[in-house]
Design a protein around this motif. Sequence first.
Motif, PDB file in Angstrom:
ATOM      1  N   LEU A 189      42.548 -12.443  16.285  1.00  0.00           N
ATOM      2  CA  LEU A 189      41.626 -11.883  15.302  1.00  0.00           C
ATOM      3  C   LEU A 189      41.582 -12.829  14.102  1.00  0.00           C
ATOM      4  O   LEU A 189      42.627 -13.198  13.555  1.00  0.00           O
ATOM      5  N   LEU A 190      40.371 -13.240  13.715  1.00  0.00           N
ATOM      6  CA  LEU A 190      40.220 -14.096  12.539  1.00  0.00           C
ATOM      7  C   LEU A 190      39.704 -13.246  11.391  1.00  0.00           C
ATOM      8  O   LEU A 190      38.646 -12.626  11.509  1.00  0.00           O
ATOM      9  N   LEU A 191      40.463 -13.194  10.302  1.00  0.00           N
ATOM     10  CA  LEU A 191      40.051 -12.372   9.157  1.00  0.00           C
ATOM     11  C   LEU A 191      39.739 -13.280   7.979  1.00  0.00           C
ATOM     12  O   LEU A 191      40.601 -14.025   7.521  1.00  0.00           O
ATOM     13  N   ASP A 192      38.514 -13.231   7.493  1.00  0.00           N
ATOM     14  CA  ASP A 192      38.122 -14.069   6.360  1.00  0.00           C
ATOM     15  C   ASP A 192      38.082 -13.225   5.094  1.00  0.00           C
ATOM     16  O   ASP A 192      37.180 -12.410   4.916  1.00  0.00           O
ATOM     17  N   GLU A 193      39.060 -13.420   4.242  1.00  0.00           N
ATOM     18  CA  GLU A 193      39.145 -12.737   2.939  1.00  0.00           C
ATOM     19  C   GLU A 193      38.932 -11.231   3.027  1.00  0.00           C
ATOM     20  O   GLU A 193      38.021 -10.691   2.397  1.00  0.00           O
ATOM     21  N   PRO A 194      39.757 -10.531   3.777  1.00  0.00           N
ATOM     22  CA  PRO A 194      39.549  -9.090   3.908  1.00  0.00           C
ATOM     23  C   PRO A 194      39.755  -8.324   2.597  1.00  0.00           C
ATOM     24  O   PRO A 194      39.259  -7.206   2.470  1.00  0.00           O
ATOM     25  N   SER A 195      40.436  -8.912   1.616  1.00  0.00           N
ATOM     26  CA  SER A 195      40.698  -8.162   0.384  1.00  0.00           C
ATOM     27  C   SER A 195      39.630  -8.393  -0.673  1.00  0.00           C
ATOM     28  O   SER A 195      39.679  -7.807  -1.748  1.00  0.00           O
ATOM     29  N   LEU A 196      38.657  -9.239  -0.367  1.00  0.00           N
ATOM     30  CA  LEU A 196      37.664  -9.644  -1.362  1.00  0.00           C
ATOM     31  C   LEU A 196      36.902  -8.445  -1.935  1.00  0.00           C
ATOM     32  O   LEU A 196      36.295  -7.667  -1.212  1.00  0.00           O
ATOM     33  N   GLY A 197      36.968  -8.305  -3.242  1.00  0.00           N
ATOM     34  CA  GLY A 197      36.182  -7.281  -3.923  1.00  0.00           C
ATOM     35  C   GLY A 197      36.652  -5.859  -3.709  1.00  0.00           C
ATOM     36  O   GLY A 197      35.899  -4.923  -3.933  1.00  0.00           O
ATOM     37  N   LEU A 198      37.894  -5.670  -3.267  1.00  0.00           N
ATOM     38  CA  LEU A 198      38.363  -4.303  -3.018  1.00  0.00           C
ATOM     39  C   LEU A 198      39.347  -3.864  -4.096  1.00  0.00           C
ATOM     40  O   LEU A 198      40.055  -4.678  -4.694  1.00  0.00           O
ATOM     41  N   ALA A 199      39.404  -2.562  -4.301  1.00  0.00           N
ATOM     42  CA  ALA A 199      40.349  -1.999  -5.256  1.00  0.00           C
ATOM     43  C   ALA A 199      41.776  -2.187  -4.732  1.00  0.00           C
ATOM     44  O   ALA A 199      41.989  -2.201  -3.523  1.00  0.00           O
ATOM     45  N   PRO A 200      42.767  -2.336  -5.635  1.00  0.00           N
ATOM     46  CA  PRO A 200      44.142  -2.621  -5.220  1.00  0.00           C
ATOM     47  C   PRO A 200      44.682  -1.660  -4.148  1.00  0.00           C
ATOM     48  O   PRO A 200      45.319  -2.096  -3.197  1.00  0.00           O
ATOM     49  N   GLU A 219      43.092 -15.953   3.079  1.00  0.00           N
ATOM     50  CA  GLU A 219      43.159 -15.094   1.883  1.00  0.00           C
ATOM     51  C   GLU A 219      43.281 -15.890   0.595  1.00  0.00           C
ATOM     52  O   GLU A 219      43.819 -16.988   0.570  1.00  0.00           O
ATOM     53  N   GLN A 220      42.785 -15.287  -0.474  1.00  0.00           N
ATOM     54  CA  GLN A 220      43.094 -15.812  -1.811  1.00  0.00           C
ATOM     55  C   GLN A 220      44.234 -15.017  -2.419  1.00  0.00           C
ATOM     56  O   GLN A 220      44.950 -15.502  -3.283  1.00  0.00           O
ATOM     57  N   ASN A 221      44.373 -13.773  -1.949  1.00  0.00           N
ATOM     58  CA  ASN A 221      45.438 -12.924  -2.452  1.00  0.00           C
ATOM     59  C   ASN A 221      46.746 -13.337  -1.790  1.00  0.00           C
ATOM     60  O   ASN A 221      47.199 -12.748  -0.805  1.00  0.00           O
ATOM     61  N   ALA A 222      47.369 -14.389  -2.338  1.00  0.00           N
ATOM     62  CA  ALA A 222      48.530 -15.001  -1.706  1.00  0.00           C
ATOM     63  C   ALA A 222      49.699 -14.017  -1.589  1.00  0.00           C
ATOM     64  O   ALA A 222      50.401 -13.988  -0.582  1.00  0.00           O
TER      65      ALA A 222
END
Lengths: 333, 235
Positions: free
Chosen positions: B156-167, B191-194
Amino acid sequence: MKVFWQNNMALLVVLLVVAAAGFGFQRHLDPYYYKILVDVGIAIILVVSLNLINGITGQFSLGHAGFMAVGAYASAALSVLAAGPWLNGLALGGAQKMVVEFVALGVIVIVGGVAAALAGFVVGMPALRLRGDYLAIATLGFGEIIRIVFQNTEQLGGARGISIPPPRSDFTGVYVCAVLCVAFIWRLVHSVKGKSFFAIREDEFAAATVGIDTTKYKVIAFVLGSFFAGVAGALFAHSATGYITPAQFDAVKSIELVVMVVLGGLGSISGSIIAAAALTLLPEILRGFAEYRLVVYSLLLVLVMLTRPQGLMGMKEIKLPWHRQPYQHKPVA
Amino acid sequence: MLEIENLHVRYGAIHALRGVSLEVRSGEIAALIGANGAGKSTLLKAVSGLIRPSEGRMRFAGTQELGRLASCELVRQGISMVPEGRAIFSNLTVIENLEVGAYLRRDSEVKKDREWIWELFPRLRDRQRQSAATLSGGEQQMLAIGRALMSRPRLLLLDEPSLGLAPLMVQTIFRTIRQINGKGASILLVEQNAHMALQVAHRGYVLQTGEMVLSGTGPELMETEQVKRFYLGEA
């Protein structure tokens, strides 16, 4: 076999009704109204096939008249060179003549369709790599190239046009093609694999990520759309006038067809049929306005788009009672 | 599961990836972190066949060479991608979106897998008849992941799944990523959310202006000075 009858009974009944109506109209209908009805039938084939490309698959093409021209000229060449002289030589009469001419028309129409489908494949393969505005401009260009090629082909009459010998595409011939075209496209897009066309329109990238071969389906839509444009072109070339010129297939014709698709509702086959009929009839109904006719016509178009921006039918279909629909595309309000 | 060796990608004069190597082992989560413009998305695009690398090899499941496969063929091979920005079909309902995800499947267990998606994301079950356009951003992300899972991917390839989401939503998504991995799928997480990414990852990679500057296990990376300073925001 039983399943075949169950699935196609309605279609066969419609075809028989069309044939009977054609027989009656030819004898008892005023030639003026008869011609308009034939024009409506040809418009239906053109608009429904363009809707497969523009509305259902979402690939904005502005070159439909070009593919119609390919079908018209291919069928004209066949009639002038082979079919016409051959039919003349047979010197048939009465019922025999009718049957032979009907079959000859069928062959001619298929040749026109196949020629246009080939042109659609050659144009579509490179052009479908483009998106949105760019595809529109590219197809517009291709349509014009096709027209100008015919305009400069002296063997096909060049800019003066070419006159075409019988067989003539009468009401029956045109509406048999129209019914088959609508039934074919309807079944295609409502089949399981037919979801792919809608998926590509909604989001091409998302469609690819779930495993839909987007290139393949775009080319299928384009080639099939071109095929039916060619069928319509062949019918148009063999209509009562029996005369075509390249100017009849210019960009204005393509735009007119796009207007019909949009007005009927992008993606709605029944909408396309209604719009094709309405916008072919309208200029005739408005003849009373004399020189203001096109002004009124345009105003009506603006009015419809203001009140129903999603087109007359939106994405909905008129369902006949015997239609089973396994898949219904639900639009957001 | 996925091996990338010495990958170079050029956009005209711009050398976007300079000899990047990366490995996603079977059953593992690999996280690829990096700042904007580091080349994370370029790498995913190369894997999914959207751009052609100028050099390097990509192998899937030991034998299958990637890079020339069309996006639709990847799904057949067992690779499923959740693109950045989710790309769900907003005109379809939640359940229809999942059905489209099973586009290539002909087996009888599609229903069972859907039940599994409902288990992973109970909120989607509650909204199954709702049009996808009416979902919140987080729910759309859930749906995008659910749809990707419907093809039963091995990777499964996930590209920035946390982008723009609430914590809170980010936490939910990452918890589910672990659950999915627990079921056996290998995951490449970009991810950017390291912080979140390295917590769930077995293996981490840090990409900087087209070069792989660090790699190691998730906890190892979180301890290095560089990662702490630049990606975790610690002094």
